[in-house]
Design a protein around this motif. Structure first.
Motif, mmCIF file in Angstrom:
data_model
loop_
_atom_site.group_PDB
_atom_site.id
_atom_site.type_symbol
_atom_site.label_atom_id
_atom_site.label_comp_id
_atom_site.label_asym_id
_atom_site.label_seq_id
_atom_site.Cartn_x
_atom_site.Cartn_y
_atom_site.Cartn_z
ATOM 1 N N VAL A 73 0.867 -1.174 0.000
ATOM 2 C CA VAL A 73 0.000 0.000 0.000
ATOM 3 C C VAL A 73 0.902 1.220 0.000
ATOM 4 C CG1 VAL A 73 -1.653 1.366 1.328
ATOM 5 C CG2 VAL A 73 -1.975 -1.112 1.085
ATOM 6 N N LEU A 74 0.801 2.028 -1.039
ATOM 7 C CA LEU A 74 1.599 3.249 -1.165
ATOM 8 C C LEU A 74 0.746 4.403 -0.657
ATOM 9 C CD1 LEU A 74 3.780 5.212 -2.118
ATOM 10 C CD2 LEU A 74 4.441 2.859 -2.542
ATOM 11 N N ASP A 75 1.056 4.876 0.546
ATOM 12 C CA ASP A 75 0.260 5.928 1.182
ATOM 13 C C ASP A 75 0.649 7.288 0.625
ATOM 14 O OD1 ASP A 75 -1.169 7.589 2.806
ATOM 15 O OD2 ASP A 75 -0.488 6.708 4.692
ATOM 16 N N SER A 76 -0.341 7.977 0.079
ATOM 17 C CA SER A 76 -0.092 9.250 -0.589
ATOM 18 C C SER A 76 -0.339 10.446 0.325
ATOM 19 C CB SER A 76 -0.993 9.355 -1.829
ATOM 20 O OG SER A 76 -0.694 10.501 -2.590
ATOM 21 N N GLY A 77 0.032 10.307 1.628
ATOM 22 C CA GLY A 77 -0.122 11.416 2.557
ATOM 23 C C GLY A 77 -1.442 11.403 3.294
ATOM 24 N N SER A 78 -1.949 10.234 3.623
ATOM 25 C CA SER A 78 -3.245 10.125 4.298
ATOM 26 C C SER A 78 -3.202 10.787 5.674
ATOM 27 C CB SER A 78 -3.642 8.658 4.457
ATOM 28 O OG SER A 78 -3.805 8.032 3.204
ATOM 29 N N THR A 79 -4.334 11.362 6.059
ATOM 30 C CA THR A 79 -4.474 11.945 7.389
ATOM 31 C C THR A 79 -5.408 11.115 8.261
ATOM 32 O OG1 THR A 79 -6.251 13.381 6.571
ATOM 33 C CG2 THR A 79 -4.013 14.282 6.574
ATOM 34 N N ASP A 80 -5.937 10.022 7.729
ATOM 35 C CA ASP A 80 -6.785 9.131 8.520
ATOM 36 C C ASP A 80 -5.990 7.880 8.892
ATOM 37 O OD1 ASP A 80 -6.618 7.689 6.199
ATOM 38 O OD2 ASP A 80 -8.777 7.602 5.800
ATOM 39 N N ARG A 81 -6.650 6.781 9.151
ATOM 40 C CA ARG A 81 -5.992 5.552 9.620
ATOM 41 C C ARG A 81 -5.685 4.597 8.464
ATOM 42 N NH1 ARG A 81 -9.197 2.539 12.050
ATOM 43 N NH2 ARG A 81 -7.723 1.407 13.382
ATOM 44 N N THR A 82 -5.535 5.112 7.268
ATOM 45 C CA THR A 82 -5.256 4.255 6.113
ATOM 46 C C THR A 82 -4.055 3.347 6.359
ATOM 47 O OG1 THR A 82 -6.267 5.690 4.441
ATOM 48 C CG2 THR A 82 -4.486 4.264 3.716
ATOM 49 N N ALA A 83 -2.944 3.907 6.780
ATOM 50 C CA ALA A 83 -1.717 3.128 6.966
ATOM 51 C C ALA A 83 -1.909 2.056 8.034
ATOM 52 C CB ALA A 83 -0.562 4.052 7.330
ATOM 53 N N GLU A 84 -2.528 2.421 9.143
ATOM 54 C CA GLU A 84 -2.737 1.473 10.243
ATOM 55 C C GLU A 84 -3.647 0.323 9.820
ATOM 56 O OE1 GLU A 84 -4.873 1.477 14.649
ATOM 57 O OE2 GLU A 84 -4.231 3.375 13.739
ATOM 58 N N VAL A 85 -4.732 0.660 9.143
ATOM 59 C CA VAL A 85 -5.688 -0.359 8.706
ATOM 60 C C VAL A 85 -5.048 -1.293 7.675
ATOM 61 C CG1 VAL A 85 -7.837 -0.703 7.430
ATOM 62 C CG2 VAL A 85 -7.717 1.033 9.227
ATOM 63 N N ALA A 86 -4.292 -0.725 6.736
ATOM 64 C CA ALA A 86 -3.653 -1.543 5.703
ATOM 65 C C ALA A 86 -2.621 -2.488 6.301
ATOM 66 C CB ALA A 86 -3.001 -0.634 4.664
ATOM 67 N N ALA A 87 -1.827 -1.995 7.242
ATOM 68 C CA ALA A 87 -0.819 -2.842 7.883
ATOM 69 C C ALA A 87 -1.479 -3.961 8.671
ATOM 70 C CB ALA A 87 0.071 -1.992 8.787
ATOM 71 N N ALA A 88 -2.561 -3.656 9.377
ATOM 72 C CA ALA A 88 -3.263 -4.679 10.143
ATOM 73 C C ALA A 88 -3.842 -5.762 9.241
ATOM 74 C CB ALA A 88 -4.375 -4.034 10.976
#
Length: 316
Positions: A73-88
């Motif tokens: 998942v290439l995070d394009s500067g998210s300010t929500d929990r995108t990174a956390e949810v994707a990693a989980a």
């Protein structure tokens, strides 16, 4: 429609069901081809987890069939929990700004797709939008399939129905109003693509690394047109994966998208710059209609093969 395109439609358009997973796995093992899946994501916490979890469960070892070797998942500067949810959900999350830090990142989907080539290893790279709902693994296996079973295929787009507000086939407004007319008029060989702007497609790394990437909304049109010029129509294909449900943008956002796509086409037609790379739209306020002017994407990243960091990474 050109006779060449009619022949192409018969020869290079398939359904995801045409290639069962067993056949794909056998072809993958025989060729030694590796597959990376990339989800570009900006504030997609509501959907990215389900997509990543489905890919891990259905298409990756040890739970599913080992079709996909890498999920990023290439995070394009998210300010929500995108990174956390994707990693989980089991994806490897990479932030846009951590890739090629010597070049300050520009906003836009094409930017993260371009940078993803530096942090993935697969011989085949599959891009999937992170806002899909009711995600099916066929969105991956379907478009990766021809690249595993046919060495002459280099680039595969997904095709699907796009409902809008419950109405079948009413999605894809920019496709019908802008992209399809442009392609039919200027690149008639590409008139057979059902979803030329769709965000689900797969290609051989050896092709992607030779293509420039517009940083914004024009990236899908650009890659399709430039792939045609690089490898020819017969190396392009499309696969029916059913129905695509996702978040729809409002009219003003679609207008900005249309302007970027038109500009991308213009550059490829004349290799010249827009006289005025901006779009003015109008919004009603208490004082009447107020103009709002937005910059149209004017940057493109060069082919990744010419980036020193990429060349060193793939020298071996």
């Amino acid at each position: 429609m050109l006779e060449e395109v009619e022949r192409w439609l018969a020869r290079r358009s398939w359904s995801a069901t045409d290639r069962p997973l067993g056949r794909l796995l056998a072809a993958k093992r025989a060729s030694g081809t590796t597959v990376s899946v990339v989800l570009p994501a900006l504030n997609e916490e509501a959907t990215v987890g389900a997509i990543a979890a489905t890919i891990r469960r259905e298409l990756m070892a040890p739970e599913g069939v080992p079709l996909v070797d890498e999920l990023v998942v290439l995070d394009s500067g998210s300010t929500d929990r995108t990174a956390e949810v994707a990693a989980a959900a089991g994806a490897r999350v990479v932030h846009r700004d951590d890739v090629l830090p010597r070049l300050p990142a520009l906003p836009g989907k094409g930017e993260v797709l371009w940078r993803s080539l530096l942090v993935t290893e697969g011989d085949v790279v599959c891009f999937v939008d992170a806002d899909l709902r009711d995600f099916s693994p066929a969105f991956v296996s379907g478009i990766v399939g021809p690249l595993l079973t046919d060495p002459d295929v280099a680039f595969v787009k997904a095709m699907y129905d796009r409902p809008l507000g419950g109405a079948a086939g009413e999605g894809g407004r920019v496709t019908e109003l802008v992209a399809r007319p442009l392609l039919n008029l200027h690149w008639p060989q590409l008139a057979g693509f059902v979803q030329p702007l769709g965000g689900e497609y797969a290609a051989r790394r050896s092709l992607l690394e030779r293509l420039p990437f517009p940083v914004g909304y024009g990236v899908e049109l650009a890659l399709l047109v430039d792939a045609l010029n690089q490898v020819g129509l017969d190396a392009l294909a499309q696969v029916d994966v059913g129905e695509r449900k996702h978040r729809h943008q409002d009219g003003r956002a679609l207008g900005r998208m249309a302007a970027a796509i038109y500009r991308t086409a213009q550059l490829r037609l004349a290799r010249a710059h827009l006289v005025r790379p901006a779009l003015t739209q109008f919004e009603r306020t208490e004082d009447g209609f107020e103009p709002r002017t937005y910059a149209v994407d004017t940057e493109e990243r060069p082919p990744m093969a010419g980036i020193p960091e990429y060349a060193r990474r793939h020298a071996a």
